[in-house]
Write a protein that holds these residues in place. Structure first.
Motif, PDB file in Angstrom:
ATOM      1  N   ARG A 246       0.790  -1.271   0.083  1.00 22.36           N
ATOM      2  CA  ARG A 246       0.034  -0.098  -0.190  1.00 22.36           C
ATOM      3  C   ARG A 246       0.786   1.154  -0.037  1.00 22.36           C
ATOM      4  NH1 ARG A 246      -5.128  -0.960   4.057  1.00 22.36           N
ATOM      5  NH2 ARG A 246      -6.626  -1.611   2.292  1.00 22.36           N
ATOM      6  N   ASP A 247       2.134   1.378   0.723  1.00 29.62           N
ATOM      7  CA  ASP A 247       2.957   2.214   0.758  1.00 29.62           C
ATOM      8  C   ASP A 247       3.432   2.615  -0.907  1.00 29.62           C
ATOM      9  OD1 ASP A 247       2.347   2.767   3.469  1.00 29.62           O
ATOM     10  OD2 ASP A 247       4.320   1.896   4.048  1.00 29.62           O
ATOM     11  N   ARG A 248       3.757   1.624  -1.360  1.00 35.22           N
ATOM     12  CA  ARG A 248       4.340   1.812  -2.536  1.00 35.22           C
ATOM     13  C   ARG A 248       3.346   2.064  -3.692  1.00 35.22           C
ATOM     14  NH1 ARG A 248       6.623  -3.711  -4.584  1.00 35.22           N
ATOM     15  NH2 ARG A 248       7.416  -2.829  -6.357  1.00 35.22           N
ATOM     16  N   LEU A 249       2.282   1.577  -3.353  1.00 32.20           N
ATOM     17  CA  LEU A 249       1.099   1.917  -4.479  1.00 32.20           C
ATOM     18  C   LEU A 249       0.723   3.595  -4.258  1.00 32.20           C
ATOM     19  CD1 LEU A 249      -1.132   1.486  -6.191  1.00 32.20           C
ATOM     20  CD2 LEU A 249      -2.578   0.926  -4.354  1.00 32.20           C
ATOM     21  N   LYS A 250       0.579   4.227  -2.957  1.00 28.83           N
ATOM     22  CA  LYS A 250       0.365   5.452  -2.477  1.00 28.83           C
ATOM     23  C   LYS A 250       1.550   6.466  -3.149  1.00 28.83           C
ATOM     24  CE  LYS A 250      -2.259   4.776   1.776  1.00 28.83           C
ATOM     25  NZ  LYS A 250      -2.089   4.777   3.039  1.00 28.83           N
ATOM     26  N   ALA A 251       2.882   5.720  -3.371  1.00 30.15           N
ATOM     27  CA  ALA A 251       4.078   6.533  -3.902  1.00 30.15           C
ATOM     28  C   ALA A 251       3.944   6.579  -5.277  1.00 30.15           C
ATOM     29  CB  ALA A 251       5.160   6.003  -3.637  1.00 30.15           C
ATOM     30  N   LEU A 252       3.103   5.957  -6.154  1.00 28.34           N
ATOM     31  CA  LEU A 252       2.802   6.313  -7.563  1.00 28.34           C
ATOM     32  C   LEU A 252       2.693   7.803  -7.802  1.00 28.34           C
ATOM     33  CD1 LEU A 252       1.218   2.932  -8.831  1.00 28.34           C
ATOM     34  CD2 LEU A 252       3.607   3.608  -8.963  1.00 28.34           C
ATOM     35  N   PRO A 253       3.266   8.182  -8.956  1.00 27.41           N
ATOM     36  CA  PRO A 253       2.752   9.617  -9.044  1.00 27.41           C
ATOM     37  C   PRO A 253       1.321   9.937  -9.379  1.00 27.41           C
ATOM     38  CG  PRO A 253       4.644   9.046 -10.313  1.00 27.41           C
ATOM     39  CD  PRO A 253       4.151   8.005  -9.705  1.00 27.41           C
TER      40      PRO A 253
END
Length: 258
Positions: A246-253
Motif C-alpha cells: 500500500r505504501d508503494r502504491l500511494k507513492a505512484l505519481p
C-alpha cells in the motif's frame, strides 16, 4: 487533409480509413490515461471515419470499443446493444477474428450484468470464431489473440464464481501480454487470488504490476486495478507485506497527485 485537400473518391476512402485508425488509437491512449470523456469523443470520430470509408469490419470494432467506456459508467445493457449492433452485420460479412473480438466483448458485458449463462455462450462463440480464423486478422487488430481471450475468460469466470479457473486464465493471459497489459492484468489476477483466499499469491501478482508501473509503463487503468485490489485488503491491513504494498502504491505519481 480531409477537410482542405482535393482528392479522388478512392483517395478519400483511403484517407477516411486511415483517419479512423488514428482517431481510435488516440481515443485508446486517452482512455488508458484516464481521460475517458476525451477518449469517447475520439472513438465517435473514428466510427464516423470508418463509416465514411465503407469498412464495416473497422466500424464494428470501434463500436465494441466504445462499449467499454459506456460499461464503465454502469451502462452494461447499452454495451451489449452496441456489440449486438456490430454483430448484426452477420458472420458472413465480418472476418472470424472480428467476430471473436465482438463475441468476447459481449461475453464480458453480459457477465457484468450477471447473465452468466449467456456470457458463457458468448465466450464459447468467441473461442470457436478465433479457432476458425487461424490467426488471420486485419492489420489494426493484429494485437488481438489468445492473451486477450484468456484475460476476458478470466473476468467472465470470476464473476460467475469459478475462482480457480478464473485465476488460471488470468495468470495465462499475463504471460502472453505486453508490459502495459501485464500491469493491468496483474491487478485483476491479484483480486482473483485474493477472492480465492491466497493473500501471498495476490500480493505477488499486485507487486508485479506495481513494479511495471514504477519502472516501465504509465497506465491509469493499471493504477485503478491495483487501487481496487488495495481497497479489499482491509482485514489484512496489519500484515507487513500488505502495508509495504500500500505504501508503494500511494507513492505512484498518479496516486500521489490524486
Amino acid at each position: 487533409m480531409l477537410k482542405n485537400a482535393r482528392y479522388s473518391d478512392a483517395v478519400g476512402t483511403r484517407l477516411h480509413w486511415l483517419a479512423a485508425q488514428v482517431a481510435y488509437l488516440t481515443g485508446w491512449m486517452a482512455y488508458d490515461a484516464g481521460l475517458k470523456s476525451a477518449g469517447q469523443q475520439h472513438y465517435v470520430a473514428a466510427l464516423r471515419s470508418a463509416q465514411a470509408s465503407g469498412d464495416d469490419d473497422l466500424g464494428a470494432f470501434v463500436l465494441a470499443e466504445m462499449g467499454v467506456h459506456i460499461s464503465e459508467t454502469g451502462q452494461d445493457g447499452e454495451r451489449v446493444t452496441l456489440v449486438e449492433t456490430a454483430l448484426s452485420k452477420g458472420p458472413a460479412k465480418l472476418p472470424s477474428s472480428t467476430c471473436s473480438f465482438l463475441h468476447l466483448h459481449r461475453a464480458v458485458a453480459l457477465s457484468r450484468q450477471g447473465d452468466h449463462r449467456r456470457a458463457a455462450a458468448a465466450l464459447h462463440l468467441s473461442e470457436t470464431s478465433w479457432d476458425r480464423s487461424n490467426g488471420h486478422r486485419s492489420d489494426w487488430l493484429s494485437w488481438y489473440g489468445e492473451g486477450q481471450i484468456a484475460s476476458s475468460r478470466g473476468k467472465v469466470l470470476l464473476r460467475s464464481g469459478q475462482v480457480d479457473k478464473a485465476t488460471r486464465a488470468l495468470a495465462d493471459s499475463i504471460e502472453k501480454a505486453v508490459p502495459r497489459d501485464q500491469a493491468v492484468r496483474s491487478g485483476r489476477l491479484a483480486q482473483a487470488r485474493l477472492e480465492g483466499k491466497d493473500l501471498h499469491g495476490a500480493l505477488d501478482a499486485a507487486n508485479r504490476g506495481l513494479a511495471l508501473l514504477e519502472e516501465r509503463v504509465s497506465s491509469a487503468r493499471a493504477v485503478e486495478c491495483l487501487a481496487a485490489f488495495s481497497s479489499k485488503l482491509g482485514s489484512y491491513k496489519k500484515v507487513p507485506a500488505v502495508r509495504e504494498f500500500r505504501d508503494r502504491l500511494k507513492a505512484l505519481p498518479e496516486v500521489a497527485a490524486a
